[in-house]
Scaffold this active site. Structure first.
Site, PDB file in Angstrom:
ATOM      1  N   GLU A   1     -11.095   4.603   6.787  1.00 62.27           N
ATOM      2  CA  GLU A   1      -9.921   5.287   7.359  1.00 62.27           C
ATOM      3  C   GLU A   1     -10.442   6.475   8.173  1.00 62.27           C
ATOM      4  O   GLU A   1     -10.312   7.637   7.791  1.00 62.27           O
ATOM      5  CB  GLU A   1      -8.951   5.746   6.268  1.00 62.27           C
ATOM      6  CG  GLU A   1      -7.631   6.260   6.842  1.00 62.27           C
ATOM      7  CD  GLU A   1      -6.674   6.783   5.784  1.00 62.27           C
ATOM      8  OE1 GLU A   1      -7.039   6.807   4.599  1.00 62.27           O
ATOM      9  OE2 GLU A   1      -5.559   7.196   6.168  1.00 62.27           O
TER      10      GLU A   1
ATOM     11  N   HIS B   1       1.604   5.341  -2.161  1.00 65.19           N
ATOM     12  CA  HIS B   1       1.115   6.399  -3.078  1.00 65.19           C
ATOM     13  C   HIS B   1       2.319   6.959  -3.829  1.00 65.19           C
ATOM     14  O   HIS B   1       2.915   7.958  -3.422  1.00 65.19           O
ATOM     15  CB  HIS B   1       0.375   7.491  -2.301  1.00 65.19           C
ATOM     16  CG  HIS B   1      -0.899   7.008  -1.689  1.00 65.19           C
ATOM     17  ND1 HIS B   1      -2.133   7.176  -2.283  1.00 65.19           N
ATOM     18  CD2 HIS B   1      -1.119   6.306  -0.556  1.00 65.19           C
ATOM     19  CE1 HIS B   1      -3.062   6.616  -1.520  1.00 65.19           C
ATOM     20  NE2 HIS B   1      -2.478   6.080  -0.464  1.00 65.19           N
TER      21      HIS B   1
ATOM     22  N   ASP C   1       2.440   3.307   2.902  1.00 70.54           N
ATOM     23  CA  ASP C   1       1.426   4.316   2.569  1.00 70.54           C
ATOM     24  C   ASP C   1       2.049   5.596   2.013  1.00 70.54           C
ATOM     25  O   ASP C   1       1.750   5.974   0.883  1.00 70.54           O
ATOM     26  CB  ASP C   1       0.551   4.634   3.792  1.00 70.54           C
ATOM     27  CG  ASP C   1      -0.810   5.228   3.414  1.00 70.54           C
ATOM     28  OD1 ASP C   1      -1.088   5.365   2.211  1.00 70.54           O
ATOM     29  OD2 ASP C   1      -1.595   5.543   4.331  1.00 70.54           O
TER      30      ASP C   1
ATOM     31  N   HIS D   1      -9.250   1.862   0.002  1.00 73.61           N
ATOM     32  CA  HIS D   1      -9.125   2.595   1.260  1.00 73.61           C
ATOM     33  C   HIS D   1     -10.488   2.449   1.934  1.00 73.61           C
ATOM     34  O   HIS D   1     -11.495   2.895   1.374  1.00 73.61           O
ATOM     35  CB  HIS D   1      -8.838   4.071   1.009  1.00 73.61           C
ATOM     36  CG  HIS D   1      -7.437   4.362   0.591  1.00 73.61           C
ATOM     37  ND1 HIS D   1      -6.909   3.921  -0.588  1.00 73.61           N
ATOM     38  CD2 HIS D   1      -6.451   5.064   1.215  1.00 73.61           C
ATOM     39  CE1 HIS D   1      -5.646   4.334  -0.681  1.00 73.61           C
ATOM     40  NE2 HIS D   1      -5.340   5.035   0.400  1.00 73.61           N
TER      41      HIS D   1
ATOM     42  N   GLN E   1      -9.454   9.372  -5.168  1.00 68.98           N
ATOM     43  CA  GLN E   1      -9.154  10.069  -3.905  1.00 68.98           C
ATOM     44  C   GLN E   1     -10.307  10.964  -3.440  1.00 68.98           C
ATOM     45  O   GLN E   1     -10.618  11.035  -2.256  1.00 68.98           O
ATOM     46  CB  GLN E   1      -7.885  10.915  -4.076  1.00 68.98           C
ATOM     47  CG  GLN E   1      -7.577  11.870  -2.941  1.00 68.98           C
ATOM     48  CD  GLN E   1      -6.984  11.179  -1.728  1.00 68.98           C
ATOM     49  OE1 GLN E   1      -5.835  10.748  -1.740  1.00 68.98           O
ATOM     50  NE2 GLN E   1      -7.778  11.046  -0.676  1.00 68.98           N
TER      51      GLN E   1
ATOM     52  N   TRP F   1       0.541  14.052   3.296  1.00 64.63           N
ATOM     53  CA  TRP F   1      -0.031  13.427   4.491  1.00 64.63           C
ATOM     54  C   TRP F   1       1.012  13.100   5.552  1.00 64.63           C
ATOM     55  O   TRP F   1       0.699  12.968   6.717  1.00 64.63           O
ATOM     56  CB  TRP F   1      -0.753  12.125   4.092  1.00 64.63           C
ATOM     57  CG  TRP F   1      -1.917  12.387   3.195  1.00 64.63           C
ATOM     58  CD1 TRP F   1      -3.202  12.671   3.583  1.00 64.63           C
ATOM     59  CD2 TRP F   1      -1.917  12.418   1.765  1.00 64.63           C
ATOM     60  NE1 TRP F   1      -3.987  12.883   2.481  1.00 64.63           N
ATOM     61  CE2 TRP F   1      -3.232  12.735   1.346  1.00 64.63           C
ATOM     62  CE3 TRP F   1      -0.938  12.221   0.793  1.00 64.63           C
ATOM     63  CZ2 TRP F   1      -3.591  12.853   0.005  1.00 64.63           C
ATOM     64  CZ3 TRP F   1      -1.300  12.342  -0.538  1.00 64.63           C
ATOM     65  CH2 TRP F   1      -2.609  12.654  -0.922  1.00 64.63           C
TER      66      TRP F   1
ATOM     67  N   HIS G   1       0.845  -1.210   0.000  1.00 65.30           N
ATOM     68  CA  HIS G   1       0.000   0.000   0.000  1.00 65.30           C
ATOM     69  C   HIS G   1       0.872   1.249   0.000  1.00 65.30           C
ATOM     70  O   HIS G   1       1.469   1.606   1.021  1.00 65.30           O
ATOM     71  CB  HIS G   1      -0.930   0.017   1.216  1.00 65.30           C
ATOM     72  CG  HIS G   1      -1.911   1.153   1.178  1.00 65.30           C
ATOM     73  ND1 HIS G   1      -3.269   0.972   1.044  1.00 65.30           N
ATOM     74  CD2 HIS G   1      -1.727   2.498   1.228  1.00 65.30           C
ATOM     75  CE1 HIS G   1      -3.878   2.144   1.031  1.00 65.30           C
ATOM     76  NE2 HIS G   1      -2.957   3.097   1.130  1.00 65.30           N
TER      77      HIS G   1
HETATM   78 FE   FE2 Z   1      -3.326   5.215   1.319  1.00 69.58          FE
END
Ligand code: FE2
Length: 428
Positions: free
Chosen positions: A213, A59, A309, A210, A152, A315, A57
């Site tokens: 979350e 990005h 991630d 996802h 997203q 983030w 997982h």
């Molecule tokens: Fe993610």
């Protein structure tokens, strides 16, 4: 006829003093006392040899963009999403490819050779998809990169969200993503799970969403995801990423939910670094950890693997492509500190993640691809404790990265002076 022998290894299953013989890019033998004339020899000097790390997982389209166009002031998930929305319109294919390739170089140095990356499909330009498909081809000789079409801003919530995700799949993205908890309503979240599982079934693709979350215990889209998985016959091909709401759910409800997830053979992908950083932000004290129920899910027989991630993106301002750091955090947040616990955590960043990604030929058994990492540690527990140095990274029987032994690890491992750096140098 062997091309390479790695002598005197410790293996993750506890065997010691084992040699690994490699021929034509595959593991030809795993036993003590292998000899062969003409083969290159690497002496692992009793260090742990593992199959490569696997990140299920990530990005890749956002990585290394920290500070663009500004920093995340609050450090929250929602400001991160808003910040990504500011950056997205000014993304270029060239910059996306350049950052992703830099990350892949870092990954190789960390022995991370398999990555599943979500790719944002919210901008109908799909420059992110074009860039990541290019990266996938460019890194193919050394990294297996899987791509997930990730809406997203919401599959239904984003303008053009439905069409953009489907176009991304038409362009060659491998996996159907989703973000049901971010749709406008719970009901639209449920509908998105149903619609996306239907697309996966029709196209013959896996699913990786996802999912939940959030700290909201009523965010229960994982229940719908498991039920739709069974309904569409997708068992074993669906992943639920994050699942942080399970941390806060009612225990009775979870006692019914986990068997349903097991029936659907859901692959569970917590992201310990990001979950502990971003969840519980609306709490005063006590603050929830926002980590899903790792131990209970493992005990119920579910396949649990950990993702990194984010690395230096809107983030998460930290990260280094080190799956041992991910496992290290998982030990703490899941409170899995026993020897057997730590063995399971090591599996979660190697063999379990490989199962999540459906990798073929992964592992250290005879016949597997000769992909492996020599770590400056004696066993998986020590590797996790030290976030051990990668002494050598081998892909298809060829050395593709190496580093000199780290002095601090020599002392922390209690064997000062026992490592000969030259032992890891490839022969001319
Ligand atoms: Fe993610």
């Amino acid at each position: 006829m062997l091309d390479l022998i790695i002598k005197n290894t410790n293996l993750p299953d506890g065997r010691t003093g084992i040699d690994i013989g490699i021929a034509q890019g595959r593991i030809a033998a795993v036993e003590a006392g292998i000899e062969a004339d003409g083969a290159e020899v690497i002496d692992a000097t009793g260090r742990l040899v593992s199959p490569p790390f696997v990140d299920p997982h990530f990005h890749m389209d956002a990585t290394l963009s920290l500070g663009l166009p500004r920093m995340n002031v609050s450090g929250t998930l929602l400001e991160g999403i808003a910040l990504w929305g500011e950056l997205r319109p000014i993304l270029t294919r060239e910059a996306l490819v350049e950052r992703a390739l830099r990350y892949c170089d870092l990954a190789v140095s960390q022995g991370l050779l398999f990555i599943r990356s979500h790719v944002d499909t919210s901008d109908p330009r799909l420059v992110t998809v074009e860039a990541m498909l290019e990266v996938k081809e460019k890194v193919r000789p050394y990294i297996d990169l899987q791509l997930v079409a990730f809406p997203q801003d919401g599959y239904f919530r984003a303008k053009d969200g439905v069409e953009s995700l489907n176009r991304a799949l038409d362009m060659g993205v491998d996996i159907v993503g989703g973000i049901p908890h971010f749709e406008r309503t719970m009901d639209e979240g449920r509908q998105s799970v149903e619609a996306l599982c239907r697309i996966a079934a029709e196209r013959g693709l896996p699913v990786d969403m996802h999912c939940d979350e959030t700290d909201d215990p009523m965010s229960r889209h994982i229940e719908t995801l498991a039920a739709e998985t069974v309904r569409f016959g997708l068992q074993g091909r669906v992943a639920g990423s994050h699942l942080t709401s399970m941390h806060s759910m009612d225990n009775y409800y979870v006692s019914k939910l986990i068997p349903l997830m097991a029936e659907a053979q859901i692959n569970v992908i917590p992201n310990p670094l990001i979950n502990i950083m971003l969840q519980g932000r609306h709490d005063t004290y006590p603050k929830r950890r926002g980590m899903t129920r790792v131990k209970e899910l493992m005990e119920a027989g579910l396949n649990v693997s950990f993702g990194h991630d984010c690395v230096m993106d809107p983030w998460y301002s930290m990260g280094s492509g080190d799956m041992l750091e991910v496992g290290h955090m998982a030990i703490h947040v899941s409170q899995m500190a026993g020897i057997e616990d730590k063995r399971k955590i090591f599996e979660a960043i190697t063999v379990n993640s490989a199962k999540t990604m459906g990798l073929e030929g992964y592992g250290l058994a005879k016949g597997c691809n000769a992909d492996l990492v020599i770590l400056q540690a004696r066993d998986p527990q020590e590797a996790l404790r030290l976030k051990a140095n990668r002494l050598a990274v081998i892909k298809g029987g060829k050395l593709i990265a190496r580093s000199a032994p780290r002095v601090s690890d020599i002392f922390l491992a209690g064997r000062p002076g026992s490592v000969d750096a030259s032992a890891y140098a490839p022969k001319a």
